[in-house]
Design a protein around this motif. Structure first.
Motif, PDB file in Angstrom:
ATOM      1  N   UNK A   9      40.662  20.238  29.795  1.00  0.00           N
ATOM      2  CA  UNK A   9      41.536  19.456  28.910  1.00  0.00           C
ATOM      3  C   UNK A   9      42.221  18.402  29.776  1.00  0.00           C
ATOM      4  N   UNK A  10      41.950  17.119  29.530  1.00  0.00           N
ATOM      5  CA  UNK A  10      42.584  16.060  30.337  1.00  0.00           C
ATOM      6  C   UNK A  10      44.097  16.050  30.133  1.00  0.00           C
ATOM      7  N   UNK A  11      44.809  15.654  31.183  1.00  0.00           N
ATOM      8  CA  UNK A  11      46.269  15.569  31.127  1.00  0.00           C
ATOM      9  C   UNK A  11      46.715  14.158  31.482  1.00  0.00           C
ATOM     10  N   UNK A  16      44.443  17.996  35.410  1.00  0.00           N
ATOM     11  CA  UNK A  16      43.746  18.491  34.225  1.00  0.00           C
ATOM     12  C   UNK A  16      43.729  20.018  34.194  1.00  0.00           C
ATOM     13  N   UNK A  17      43.713  20.559  32.984  1.00  0.00           N
ATOM     14  CA  UNK A  17      43.550  22.002  32.802  1.00  0.00           C
ATOM     15  C   UNK A  17      42.064  22.323  32.885  1.00  0.00           C
ATOM     16  N   UNK A  18      41.695  23.259  33.755  1.00  0.00           N
ATOM     17  CA  UNK A  18      40.290  23.596  33.953  1.00  0.00           C
ATOM     18  C   UNK A  18      40.084  25.112  33.896  1.00  0.00           C
ATOM     19  N   UNK A 104      39.245  20.595  17.177  1.00  0.00           N
ATOM     20  CA  UNK A 104      40.247  19.577  16.833  1.00  0.00           C
ATOM     21  C   UNK A 104      41.611  20.206  16.534  1.00  0.00           C
ATOM     22  N   UNK A 105      41.764  21.486  16.887  1.00  0.00           N
ATOM     23  CA  UNK A 105      42.988  22.207  16.551  1.00  0.00           C
ATOM     24  C   UNK A 105      44.029  22.182  17.661  1.00  0.00           C
ATOM     25  N   UNK A 106      44.902  23.211  17.648  1.00  0.00           N
ATOM     26  CA  UNK A 106      45.921  23.352  18.670  1.00  0.00           C
ATOM     27  C   UNK A 106      45.263  23.676  20.015  1.00  0.00           C
ATOM     28  N   UNK A 107      46.046  23.617  21.083  1.00  0.00           N
ATOM     29  CA  UNK A 107      45.482  23.750  22.428  1.00  0.00           C
ATOM     30  C   UNK A 107      44.692  25.034  22.606  1.00  0.00           C
ATOM     31  N   UNK A 108      45.264  26.156  22.195  1.00  0.00           N
ATOM     32  CA  UNK A 108      44.556  27.426  22.389  1.00  0.00           C
ATOM     33  C   UNK A 108      43.306  27.520  21.513  1.00  0.00           C
ATOM     34  N   UNK A 112      39.590  28.101  23.121  1.00  0.00           N
ATOM     35  CA  UNK A 112      38.666  29.109  22.599  1.00  0.00           C
ATOM     36  C   UNK A 112      37.342  28.482  22.181  1.00  0.00           C
ATOM     37  N   UNK A 113      37.396  27.335  21.503  1.00  0.00           N
ATOM     38  CA  UNK A 113      36.176  26.674  21.038  1.00  0.00           C
ATOM     39  C   UNK A 113      35.333  26.189  22.212  1.00  0.00           C
ATOM     40  N   UNK A 114      35.980  25.582  23.203  1.00  0.00           N
ATOM     41  CA  UNK A 114      35.248  25.054  24.345  1.00  0.00           C
ATOM     42  C   UNK A 114      34.569  26.136  25.157  1.00  0.00           C
ATOM     43  N   UNK A 115      35.263  27.261  25.352  1.00  0.00           N
ATOM     44  CA  UNK A 115      34.686  28.368  26.110  1.00  0.00           C
ATOM     45  C   UNK A 115      33.602  29.074  25.301  1.00  0.00           C
TER      46      UNK A 115
END
Length: 308
Positions: A9-11, A16-18, A104-108, A112-115
């Motif tokens: 997730x870019x910051x 960035x969050x990795x 396209x939702x909240x961060x968590x 979850x979707x990306x993983x």
């Protein structure tokens, strides 16, 4: 072994969050292992680290199967772990209640979707889990009873117990449940600790994973005989709940065998120290779960017994 970034997730203002993964072998996507999802799951990330260490040794000895791919993801929530907070720091949401996720939702939800996009492709999935209440368990394999559960494979871990979890509505958003729905044989492994390191418990779970991998021809390694597991549903556990709140003093530990009438714990008045309540075993059995915090509220399940 190859290290790779599973999700980013870019910051705008900070790094960035990795989420990092460790990939062993190539070919058929045989096994994915996920460690901590919550910031206090130190034992879970530690167990992953010990498993990665063993897999590197097996790889160096050419004992990994040539046509199998194994992915280990030690943590999905390093930000919360860095500040010792159990859930996602900004909104206190639980990643393990967000699967299969929403890009396209909240961060968590996005985490979850990306993983899940990556890990849903694996034939087998293992999660090192923790319970929603603080306490110590008998080591066991837990499977959601979805109709897709694979109990025979669960026996290959060689842990003493296999618990079939009857899903509640909120369980449908967990990793274990969604892994099964997307046709992965999913297993949650529980040890005796969460927010502290226990070497023996971590070693026991690592050996159980290696035993499972050997049984499924992912590694060439002798792991010993596979002990017999007792299978039961979570509804068969008998919960002992004090009526009073106060200081909790346990007289037993997880794995202890107890007999009918045995004193298991006492609740003390926090200011005066006198005994407010005694908890005794209603039947013979094994202490399967035991609360391990110094204070307890009334009506809280502090001991779960598996009856003989």
């Amino acid at each position: 072994m190859e290290k790779e970034i599973i999700f980013t997730i870019p910051s705008l203002y900070r790094d960035d969050f990795r989420i990092r993964g460790y990939r062993f072998g190539s070919g058929k996507k045989a096994l994915c292992i996920v460690g901590s999802m919550r910031g206090n799951e130190y034992q879970q990330i530690y167990t992953c680290s010990q498993l990665i260490k063993r897999l590197k040794e097996l790889e160096a000895g050419n004992k990994l199967a040539k046509d199998r791919e194994i992915l280990v993801i030690p943590s999905l929530n390093p930000c919360a772990m860095n500040i010792e907070k159990r859930f996602w720091p900004t909104d206190n949401t639980d990643i393990n209640r967000m699967f299969p996720g929403y890009g396209l939702g909240e961060t968590t939800q996005r985490i979850a979707a990306g993983v899940f996009k990556t890990i849903s492709a694996y034939e087998n999935g293992i999660q090192f889990s923790s319970f929603y209440m603080p306490g110590r368990f008998c080591p066991h394999v837990r499977i959601m009873k979805t109709g897709y559960e694979n109990v025979e494979k669960a026996r290959q871990f060689g842990l003493p117990y296999i618990v079939l979890k009857i899903p509640k509505p909120y369980d449908t958003a967990t990793l274990n449940y969604n892994w099964q729905i997307w046709e992965t044989d999913a297993f949650s492994l529980y040890g005796t600790a969460t927010d502290r390191i226990e070497e023996d418990s971590a070693a026991e779970l690592v050996e159980s994973v290696l035993r499972f991998m050997a049984a499924n021809k992912m590694i060439e390694d002798k792991t010993g005989d596979c002990p017999e597991s007792r299978v039961f549903t979570d509804r068969e556990l008998l919960s002992l709940r004090p009526k009073k709140s106060g200081i909790y003093r346990s007289l037993v530990q997880a794995r202890d065998r107890v007999h009918k009438g045995q004193l298991l714990a006492v609740i003390l008045d926090a200011c005066e120290g006198n005994v407010l309540e005694e908890l005794r075993a209603p039947e013979d059995g094994v202490v399967f779960f035991e609360h391990d915090k110094p204070m307890v509220y009334g009506a809280t399940a502090v001991i779960k017994l598996l009856l003989s």
